[in-house]
Design a protein around this motif. Sequence first.
Motif, PDB file in Angstrom:
ATOM      1  N   SER A  31     -13.713  -0.353   1.808  1.00  0.00           N
ATOM      2  CA  SER A  31     -13.811  -0.774   3.203  1.00  0.00           C
ATOM      3  C   SER A  31     -14.725  -1.983   3.326  1.00  0.00           C
ATOM      4  O   SER A  31     -15.613  -2.194   2.478  1.00  0.00           O
ATOM      5  N   VAL A  57      -9.701  -2.590  -1.140  1.00  0.00           N
ATOM      6  CA  VAL A  57      -8.576  -1.767  -1.580  1.00  0.00           C
ATOM      7  C   VAL A  57      -8.955  -0.319  -1.281  1.00  0.00           C
ATOM      8  O   VAL A  57      -9.898   0.197  -1.872  1.00  0.00           O
ATOM      9  N   SER A  58      -8.248   0.320  -0.376  1.00  0.00           N
ATOM     10  CA  SER A  58      -8.596   1.686   0.001  1.00  0.00           C
ATOM     11  C   SER A  58      -7.619   2.685  -0.604  1.00  0.00           C
ATOM     12  O   SER A  58      -6.397   2.532  -0.477  1.00  0.00           O
ATOM     13  N   ARG A  61      -6.285   4.377   2.854  1.00  0.00           N
ATOM     14  CA  ARG A  61      -5.660   3.575   3.912  1.00  0.00           C
ATOM     15  C   ARG A  61      -4.642   2.572   3.363  1.00  0.00           C
ATOM     16  O   ARG A  61      -3.740   2.154   4.075  1.00  0.00           O
ATOM     17  N   THR A  62      -4.806   2.180   2.101  1.00  0.00           N
ATOM     18  CA  THR A  62      -3.866   1.218   1.504  1.00  0.00           C
ATOM     19  C   THR A  62      -3.490   1.676   0.086  1.00  0.00           C
ATOM     20  O   THR A  62      -3.761   0.983  -0.895  1.00  0.00           O
ATOM     21  N   ASP A  64      -0.688   1.852  -1.548  1.00  0.00           N
ATOM     22  CA  ASP A  64       0.211   0.977  -2.320  1.00  0.00           C
ATOM     23  C   ASP A  64      -0.543  -0.238  -2.854  1.00  0.00           C
ATOM     24  O   ASP A  64      -0.298  -0.685  -3.982  1.00  0.00           O
ATOM     25  N   ARG A  65      -1.465  -0.775  -2.039  1.00  0.00           N
ATOM     26  CA  ARG A  65      -2.274  -1.909  -2.502  1.00  0.00           C
ATOM     27  C   ARG A  65      -3.104  -1.494  -3.717  1.00  0.00           C
ATOM     28  O   ARG A  65      -3.272  -2.255  -4.665  1.00  0.00           O
TER      29      ARG A  65
END
Length: 180
Positions: A31, A57-58, A61-62, A64-65
Motif C-alpha cells: 500500500s 503491489v497488493s 487488492r491487486t 493479478d498484479r
Amino acid sequence: DLSDKMSERASPLAEVDPLAGAPLVGLVMGSQSDWETMRAAADFLRGLDVPHEVRIVSAHRTPDRLADYARGAQGRGLKVIIAGAGGAAHLPGMVSAWTILPVLGVPVESHALKGMDSLLSIVQMPGGVPVGTLAIGRSGALNAGILAASILSLSDPALSARLETWRAMQTAAVADTPEG
Ligand code: RP5
C-alpha cells in the motif's frame, strides 16, 4: 550526508552489466501507506547506486498484479525482491510462491497490533517457500536494503567496496561517550 556522498559515485554496473540501468532489486509494498517505512530501503539502495524499482503491489487488492510482477521478475533481470506489508501481510510469501529469487520480507508496523500481526504473517512460512524476514518497521526496511546490496555484492566487487565503506562510516559515526 552519507547518502549524497555515496550517490555521487558513478555506478560500475553501467559499464559492465549488459542490463545497464535495469533494476536489480525490486522493492514492492502492499500500500501507499507502507512507503513511509519502505523508503528506508529505497534510500539506502539509492545511496549505494544499486539499480532498483519501486512498485505498489497488493496481495489482496491487486492479486493479478502480484502474480504478473513476481512471475516476471527473474526474466526482467531482477536479482532480489524486497517486499513490505502490514497486517495480514501475505505479499512477501506470495511473491516467494511465484519466484525462486531471494525474497526479503519487511513487516510494516500496523496500528491495531503494532506490527506483530505483520511479523507473524511474514515469518512463519511453510518449509519450501522461503522469505527472509526482517525486523518490524524502518529498521527492518533499512536492513532489507543492506541485505539486498550484500547479496548483489557477492558478484560485484565495486558494490562490495561501497558497502564496506558505508559500514566503516557507520562505525566511525558512533561516539565514544554520550552528549548532553
Ligand atoms: C496491507 O494493509 C498493506 O501492506 C498495509 O500495510 C496495510 C494497510 O493498508 P492501507 O489500508 O493503509 O492501504 O495490505
